[in-house]
Design an enzyme around this catalytic site. Structure first.
Site, PDB file in Angstrom:
ATOM      1  N   SER A   7       0.834  -1.195   0.000  1.00 12.48           N
ATOM      2  CA  SER A   7       0.000   0.000   0.000  1.00 12.48           C
ATOM      3  C   SER A   7       0.872   1.250   0.000  1.00 12.48           C
ATOM      4  O   SER A   7       1.642   1.490   0.939  1.00 12.48           O
ATOM      5  CB  SER A   7      -0.901   0.000   1.236  1.00 12.48           C
ATOM      6  OG  SER A   7      -1.536   1.262   1.325  1.00 12.48           O
ATOM      7  N   HIS A  32      -1.369  -1.168  -4.107  1.00  9.00           N
ATOM      8  CA  HIS A  32      -2.620  -0.672  -3.529  1.00  9.00           C
ATOM      9  C   HIS A  32      -2.513   0.846  -3.387  1.00  9.00           C
ATOM     10  O   HIS A  32      -1.530   1.364  -2.848  1.00  9.00           O
ATOM     11  CB  HIS A  32      -2.808  -1.355  -2.175  1.00  9.00           C
ATOM     12  CG  HIS A  32      -4.124  -1.114  -1.531  1.00  9.00           C
ATOM     13  ND1 HIS A  32      -5.273  -1.799  -1.878  1.00  9.00           N
ATOM     14  CD2 HIS A  32      -4.483  -0.280  -0.519  1.00  9.00           C
ATOM     15  CE1 HIS A  32      -6.265  -1.396  -1.120  1.00  9.00           C
ATOM     16  NE2 HIS A  32      -5.824  -0.470  -0.289  1.00  9.00           N
ATOM     17  N   ASP A  34      -4.504   4.135  -1.998  1.00  9.21           N
ATOM     18  CA  ASP A  34      -5.601   4.550  -1.125  1.00  9.21           C
ATOM     19  C   ASP A  34      -6.027   5.992  -1.391  1.00  9.21           C
ATOM     20  O   ASP A  34      -5.212   6.902  -1.279  1.00  9.21           O
ATOM     21  CB  ASP A  34      -5.169   4.439   0.346  1.00  9.21           C
ATOM     22  CG  ASP A  34      -5.079   2.999   0.806  1.00  9.21           C
ATOM     23  OD1 ASP A  34      -6.100   2.296   0.722  1.00  9.21           O
ATOM     24  OD2 ASP A  34      -3.996   2.583   1.248  1.00  9.21           O
ATOM     25  N   MET A  36      -8.526   8.907  -0.036  1.00 14.12           N
ATOM     26  CA  MET A  36      -9.377   9.315   1.102  1.00 14.12           C
ATOM     27  C   MET A  36      -9.818  10.755   0.895  1.00 14.12           C
ATOM     28  O   MET A  36      -9.024  11.587   0.438  1.00 14.12           O
ATOM     29  CB  MET A  36      -8.588   9.211   2.408  1.00 14.12           C
ATOM     30  CG  MET A  36      -8.003   7.835   2.667  1.00 14.12           C
ATOM     31  SD  MET A  36      -7.233   7.781   4.291  1.00 14.12           S
ATOM     32  CE  MET A  36      -6.419   6.186   4.228  1.00 14.12           C
ATOM     33  N   HIS A  65      -8.331   1.971  -4.020  1.00 13.10           N
ATOM     34  CA  HIS A  65      -9.295   1.790  -2.930  1.00 13.10           C
ATOM     35  C   HIS A  65      -9.923   3.143  -2.627  1.00 13.10           C
ATOM     36  O   HIS A  65      -9.264   4.019  -2.058  1.00 13.10           O
ATOM     37  CB  HIS A  65      -8.530   1.214  -1.722  1.00 13.10           C
ATOM     38  CG  HIS A  65      -9.357   1.023  -0.502  1.00 13.10           C
ATOM     39  ND1 HIS A  65      -8.803   0.754   0.731  1.00 13.10           N
ATOM     40  CD2 HIS A  65     -10.709   1.048  -0.302  1.00 13.10           C
ATOM     41  CE1 HIS A  65      -9.764   0.624   1.628  1.00 13.10           C
ATOM     42  NE2 HIS A  65     -10.931   0.810   1.032  1.00 13.10           N
ATOM     43  N   MET A  67     -11.903   5.384  -0.605  1.00 13.49           N
ATOM     44  CA  MET A  67     -12.545   5.652   0.690  1.00 13.49           C
ATOM     45  C   MET A  67     -13.135   7.053   0.602  1.00 13.49           C
ATOM     46  O   MET A  67     -12.646   8.008   1.222  1.00 13.49           O
ATOM     47  CB  MET A  67     -11.500   5.528   1.820  1.00 13.49           C
ATOM     48  CG  MET A  67     -11.129   4.082   2.094  1.00 13.49           C
ATOM     49  SD  MET A  67      -9.598   3.931   3.031  1.00 13.49           S
ATOM     50  CE  MET A  67      -8.412   4.071   1.708  1.00 13.49           C
ATOM     51  N   MET A 136     -12.223  -4.880   5.306  1.00 16.32           N
ATOM     52  CA  MET A 136     -11.413  -3.943   6.092  1.00 16.32           C
ATOM     53  C   MET A 136     -11.166  -4.566   7.466  1.00 16.32           C
ATOM     54  O   MET A 136     -12.114  -4.846   8.206  1.00 16.32           O
ATOM     55  CB  MET A 136     -12.147  -2.607   6.283  1.00 16.32           C
ATOM     56  CG  MET A 136     -12.125  -1.661   5.103  1.00 16.32           C
ATOM     57  SD  MET A 136     -10.518  -1.231   4.391  1.00 16.32           S
ATOM     58  CE  MET A 136      -9.541  -0.701   5.800  1.00 16.32           C
ATOM     59  N   ASP A 174      -7.358  -5.761   4.280  1.00  8.85           N
ATOM     60  CA  ASP A 174      -6.648  -4.482   4.314  1.00  8.85           C
ATOM     61  C   ASP A 174      -6.649  -3.916   5.732  1.00  8.85           C
ATOM     62  O   ASP A 174      -7.704  -3.584   6.275  1.00  8.85           O
ATOM     63  CB  ASP A 174      -7.357  -3.517   3.348  1.00  8.85           C
ATOM     64  CG  ASP A 174      -6.637  -2.195   3.177  1.00  8.85           C
ATOM     65  OD1 ASP A 174      -5.532  -2.035   3.724  1.00  8.85           O
ATOM     66  OD2 ASP A 174      -7.188  -1.322   2.481  1.00  8.85           O
TER      67      ASP A 174
END
Ligand code: DX5
Ligand code: ZN
Length: 238
Positions: A7, A32, A34, A36, A65, A67, A136, A174
């Site tokens: 990640s 990965h 992320d 956010m 991913h 979020m 998660m 994750d």
């Protein structure tokens, strides 16, 4: 075979390239990424411009991913920016099946993430559209959090659901995973192991990745052997 997906959340955001190259050389096939938004989760990271830049410098698959609130409006833009996998949260998607179908049509591998409080049963009518489901194992928003111990039980429930439908859906986990619990993750049915701090905070990220990948491979191989004892016995006799 199971995959360890480093990640980038725990990589050096001031200079991602050396960390990406190190993971390529270590043998990673998926990174990965992320995203956010400071709304769905209490933290902000990076978005489309950074994804575009990362896309230009690596051929590794990018597992994005999201979020974020309102992925219905934003997921397509991430697909266009170069994501290979797009994972949306069940909790923030409004028309989940429409979203997954759109991603499939764009040749992106679609997945759904479940927060720790969300039961796997919510996916009964969406699983057939998923390439993967992300469990998660921490509350999303930050790297380096403690693994929630009930998460492997949830992985087993998800595997039962996938099998009962006769589907092939990968299970991703994750949060809070490192060398110490990689084997247990694979034992419980995980196919894709996301790891941020366990890799990038290690003194050698390359070695940390390899250690986890080896542990995952060996556990899967042992599982396969154990599930076919008669075939093994036959091969020993001949
Ligand atoms: C957390 C992110 C994770 C994060 C995991 O909300 O979704 O991908 O990078 O970090 P570690 O592996 O440090 O728990
Ligand atoms: Zn993540």
């Amino acid at each position: 075979m199971p995959l360890v997906a480093p990640s980038l959340l725990s990589a050096n955001f001031a200079n991602l390239l050396p960390d990406i190259r190190e993971m390529e050389e270590a043998g990673a096939s998926v990174l990965h990424f992320d995203v956010m938004d400071g709304h769905f989760v209490p933290n902000l990271t990076v978005g489309i411009p950074v994804l575009r830049s990362v896309r230009k410098v690596t051929k590794l698959e990018l597992d994005v991913h999201l979020m974020i609130s309102n992925p219905d409006h934003m997921a397509e833009a991430f697909a266009e920016a170069g994501a290979d996998w797009v994972t949306v949260h069940y909790e923030s998607s409004v028309h989940l099946n429409r979203l997954l179908t759109m991603l499939r049509e764009r040749k992106v591998k679609p997945g759904v993430a479940l927060n720790p409080h969300t039961p796997v049963s919510v996916l009964e009518e969406s699983l057939f559209l998923c390439h993967h489901v992300l469990i998660m194992s921490v509350n999303p928003g930050f790297g380096g959090q403690k693994f929630i111990s009930t998460s492997f039980e949830k992985v087993r429930k998800l595997m039962d659901l996938i099998r009962s439908r006769g589907l092939e859906v990968r299970i991703e986990i994750d949060g809070g995973i490192g060398p110490a619990n990689t084997a247990e993750a694979v034992e419980s049915g995980v196919d894709v192991i996301v790891a941020g701090s366990a890799i990038f905070d290690a003194s050698s990220p390359r070695e940390a990745f390899r250690l986890m990948q080896r542990s995952a491979d060996e556990t899967r191989a042992a599982k396969v052997r154990a599930s076919a004892p008669s075939a093994q016995a036959r091969s020993v006799r001949t």
